[in-house]
Motif scaffolding. Sequence first.
Motif, PDB file in Angstrom:
ATOM      1  N   ASN A 129       0.844  -1.189   0.000  1.00  0.00           N
ATOM      2  CA  ASN A 129       0.000   0.000   0.000  1.00  0.00           C
ATOM      3  C   ASN A 129       0.886   1.248   0.000  1.00  0.00           C
ATOM      4  OD1 ASN A 129      -2.207  -1.655   0.146  1.00  0.00           O
ATOM      5  ND2 ASN A 129      -2.694  -1.221   2.276  1.00  0.00           N
ATOM      6  N   GLY A 130       0.311   2.371  -0.433  1.00  0.00           N
ATOM      7  CA  GLY A 130       1.010   3.638  -0.272  1.00  0.00           C
ATOM      8  C   GLY A 130       1.727   4.170  -1.482  1.00  0.00           C
ATOM      9  N   ALA A 255       5.149   2.689  -8.756  1.00  0.00           N
ATOM     10  CA  ALA A 255       3.765   3.061  -8.438  1.00  0.00           C
ATOM     11  C   ALA A 255       2.832   2.421  -9.448  1.00  0.00           C
ATOM     12  CB  ALA A 255       3.614   4.573  -8.451  1.00  0.00           C
ATOM     13  N   SER A 256       1.706   1.926  -8.971  1.00  0.00           N
ATOM     14  CA  SER A 256       0.789   1.175  -9.835  1.00  0.00           C
ATOM     15  C   SER A 256       0.091   2.024 -10.877  1.00  0.00           C
ATOM     16  CB  SER A 256      -0.262   0.477  -8.962  1.00  0.00           C
ATOM     17  OG  SER A 256      -0.992   1.426  -8.192  1.00  0.00           O
ATOM     18  N   SER A 261      -1.896  -0.218 -13.317  1.00  0.00           N
ATOM     19  CA  SER A 261      -3.199  -0.325 -12.684  1.00  0.00           C
ATOM     20  C   SER A 261      -3.706   1.058 -12.304  1.00  0.00           C
ATOM     21  CB  SER A 261      -3.108  -1.231 -11.449  1.00  0.00           C
ATOM     22  OG  SER A 261      -4.378  -1.461 -10.886  1.00  0.00           O
ATOM     23  N   CYS A 262      -4.712   1.076 -11.409  1.00  0.00           N
ATOM     24  CA  CYS A 262      -5.143   2.331 -10.809  1.00  0.00           C
ATOM     25  C   CYS A 262      -4.271   2.615  -9.592  1.00  0.00           C
ATOM     26  CB  CYS A 262      -6.617   2.260 -10.424  1.00  0.00           C
ATOM     27  SG  CYS A 262      -7.038   0.936  -9.281  1.00  0.00           S
ATOM     28  N   SER A 263      -4.447   3.762  -8.982  1.00  0.00           N
ATOM     29  CA  SER A 263      -3.585   4.153  -7.870  1.00  0.00           C
ATOM     30  C   SER A 263      -3.903   3.347  -6.618  1.00  0.00           C
ATOM     31  CB  SER A 263      -3.752   5.642  -7.581  1.00  0.00           C
ATOM     32  OG  SER A 263      -5.090   5.923  -7.212  1.00  0.00           O
ATOM     33  N   GLY A 264      -2.954   3.326  -5.692  1.00  0.00           N
ATOM     34  CA  GLY A 264      -3.192   2.691  -4.402  1.00  0.00           C
ATOM     35  C   GLY A 264      -2.096   1.789  -3.911  1.00  0.00           C
ATOM     36  N   MET A 287       4.123  -0.330   8.239  1.00  0.00           N
ATOM     37  CA  MET A 287       3.811  -0.290   6.810  1.00  0.00           C
ATOM     38  C   MET A 287       5.048  -0.171   5.926  1.00  0.00           C
ATOM     39  SD  MET A 287       0.646  -0.852   6.682  1.00  0.00           S
ATOM     40  CE  MET A 287       0.309  -0.546   4.953  1.00  0.00           C
ATOM     41  N   CYS A 288       6.200   0.058   6.536  1.00  0.00           N
ATOM     42  CA  CYS A 288       7.459   0.103   5.792  1.00  0.00           C
ATOM     43  C   CYS A 288       8.313  -1.142   6.026  1.00  0.00           C
ATOM     44  CB  CYS A 288       8.269   1.341   6.193  1.00  0.00           C
ATOM     45  SG  CYS A 288       7.523   2.913   5.709  1.00  0.00           S
ATOM     46  N   ASN A 289       7.842  -2.057   6.838  1.00  0.00           N
ATOM     47  CA  ASN A 289       8.647  -3.193   7.279  1.00  0.00           C
ATOM     48  C   ASN A 289       8.527  -4.355   6.298  1.00  0.00           C
ATOM     49  OD1 ASN A 289       9.844  -5.359   8.645  1.00  0.00           O
ATOM     50  ND2 ASN A 289       9.154  -4.610  10.646  1.00  0.00           N
TER      51      ASN A 289
END
Length: 438
Positions: A129-130, A255-256, A261-264, A287-289
């Motif tokens: 994510n992110g 980045a997607s 793809s779409c964002s996210g 979330m960075c691990n």
Amino acid sequence: GTKKPFQESTLLPIPYTHNNMSNLHAANAPSHVAGTKKPFTDLNSHPMSHTIGPNGDKRAINLCAGQAALPQEVLERASKEFVNTDGSGTSVCEMGYRTQPFHRIMERAETSFRKLLNIPDTHEVHFFNGGATLQFAAVPLNLMGGENEGKAANYLMSGHWSEKARNEAMQFGTINEVAKDPAGLYFSIPPSAEWNTDRDGAYFHYTSADTRQGLEIRDFEFDAIPEGMPIVCDASANLGSFNMDIAKHDVIYSASHKNFSCSGICYAIIRKDLITRKNQMKAMPTMCNWVKFQEAPNKIYNVPVLTAVWLGAMVCEWMIEKGGVPYFEKLAIERSNLLYNCIDSSGGFYRTFVTDEKFRSRMQVVFTIKTGTDDADVKLVEEFLRETNDDLGWLDIRSHPLGLGHDVIRVTMYNHQPIEAITVVRDFMVQFMEKNRN
């Protein structure tokens, strides 16, 4: 959940009523936001306002750098499968992350992504994510701690997005800026013999394409990097558009919302032995691990943006059917050459900022008119932008000043941009030049 498909959907379509555009808050957006306030239906009678899609419908000239254009064939398929996804009786946007349909989508997405890019078994694939921006922090957090504590990280400076990555990494340690341009323009990259690389650094980071000025690195000089130093690449703008040697990279992230793809989410390709606690910082946001996600069941620690993963799976499958990376590299060359040939044969009416063919981007062609600074030339640029944005409804044609003090023109053409759209752009450029050459 059972492995048996849900045979028939009992869900009913929801009626949709289109509100008058003038009532939408977005219609009052600031002037720098791309696009005209006029609805597309009022513009598309002009032949240069659109292309004709696979089903015969009119499609706007979408030159956005993010969210970028996606293949209409995939969008049509997604619209049909959105409510009852994979015969599950549920929509992809409501699947629980502990259900089999959810995990089948995750596995399908990884399989197609690996096949498309020929990713070796030495590397893991994650759908974080992110977006890429979160990985700007995740990279130093996972690679500048532990055994690498106190070491600097090398960042090849090549434009706006390398600066963004550097700025984030500076919060966690010492950054060695390689090949920094004092003017901050980055219209070229010096040869590697002139790079001021810290040979004891924790890793070497580069951005393979910078979208602002139209610079791209397709032939990275791996021999310039000390043996054993991890090579990290932000490939958001050009992954899948040429044969990138995945095995020679240790981390690639993308980045997607540009090419897949779409964002996210962020597509991350990480060498397995780098997903370890030995180089992690002590203070590590979850979330960075990378390790936390790698050790989770099926690499799912928290709920990912499954809709983006699902759409990306269909896009990768579509790209494979079209011929894979060789097809899209050929398309990228043909698309960009339509504009570069027009610019180079214009006798100076149009000019790019990146002139070295080695670094000219196939993803973004960025240019101005004549000097780009004289009053008469600035007026021509603004007229070009007014006609394409206001009269034709082209999306995201205006770009950043790039040291001129005035906006310039940018045409974005990621993997799924149809060549027909760029043909329209080229034809308009020729007409505009003929009308305003004197």
